[in-house]
Design an enzyme around this catalytic site. Sequence first.
Site, short mmCIF file in Angstrom:
data_model
loop_
_atom_site.label_atom_id
_atom_site.label_comp_id
_atom_site.label_asym_id
_atom_site.label_seq_id
_atom_site.Cartn_x
_atom_site.Cartn_y
_atom_site.Cartn_z
CG HIS A 56 -1.96 -1.01 1.23
ND1 HIS A 56 -3.00 -0.99 2.12
CD2 HIS A 56 -2.18 -2.10 0.43
CE1 HIS A 56 -3.80 -2.02 1.89
NE2 HIS A 56 -3.32 -2.71 0.87
CD GLU A 58 -2.06 4.06 3.30
OE1 GLU A 58 -3.23 4.27 3.64
OE2 GLU A 58 -1.74 3.27 2.38
CB CYS A 86 -6.42 -0.60 5.32
SG CYS A 86 -4.71 -1.20 5.24
CB CYS A 89 -1.89 1.42 6.33
SG CYS A 89 -1.52 0.66 4.74
#
Length: 148
Positions: A56, A58, A86, A89
């Site tokens: 992701h 992040e 999410c 993260c």
Amino acid sequence: MIEPFNDEYFMKKAFAEAVQAFDEGEIPVGAVVVSKGKIIARAHNLTETLNDVTAHAEMQAITAAANLLGGKYLNDCTLYVTLEPCVMCAGALGWSQIGKIVYGASDEKRGFKKFAAKALHPKTEIVSGIFETECAELLQEFFQKKRK
């Protein structure tokens, strides 16, 4: 006097990363990490490119920032990300002790606020809704194209 390097300025930079992800066929989420008014990491989703569900924006940004700073804690940094993090993260951001998170669109289905509101470090400041409409519209456009 208008502050040129404010939340809107840096969110535009994160949004540019999301557009790059969109252009590469990735879910369009972009992120930047800022320290002392300077961008120290830029990232966007790479889950398709790397065939890695943990890639992701992040996570990529956290790793890049920590590598640049030479330490795992980002307590003097701000993460700008186009979509609410999410749970995964948020957990990583909690461990990094990030000082501030600014995000654009909320994620009603998978966002950390719904499932893990306490995952972040207690001192982490959260700001939401910066360019929310633009961030949400880019995601909607991406998924509409995928469903055709």
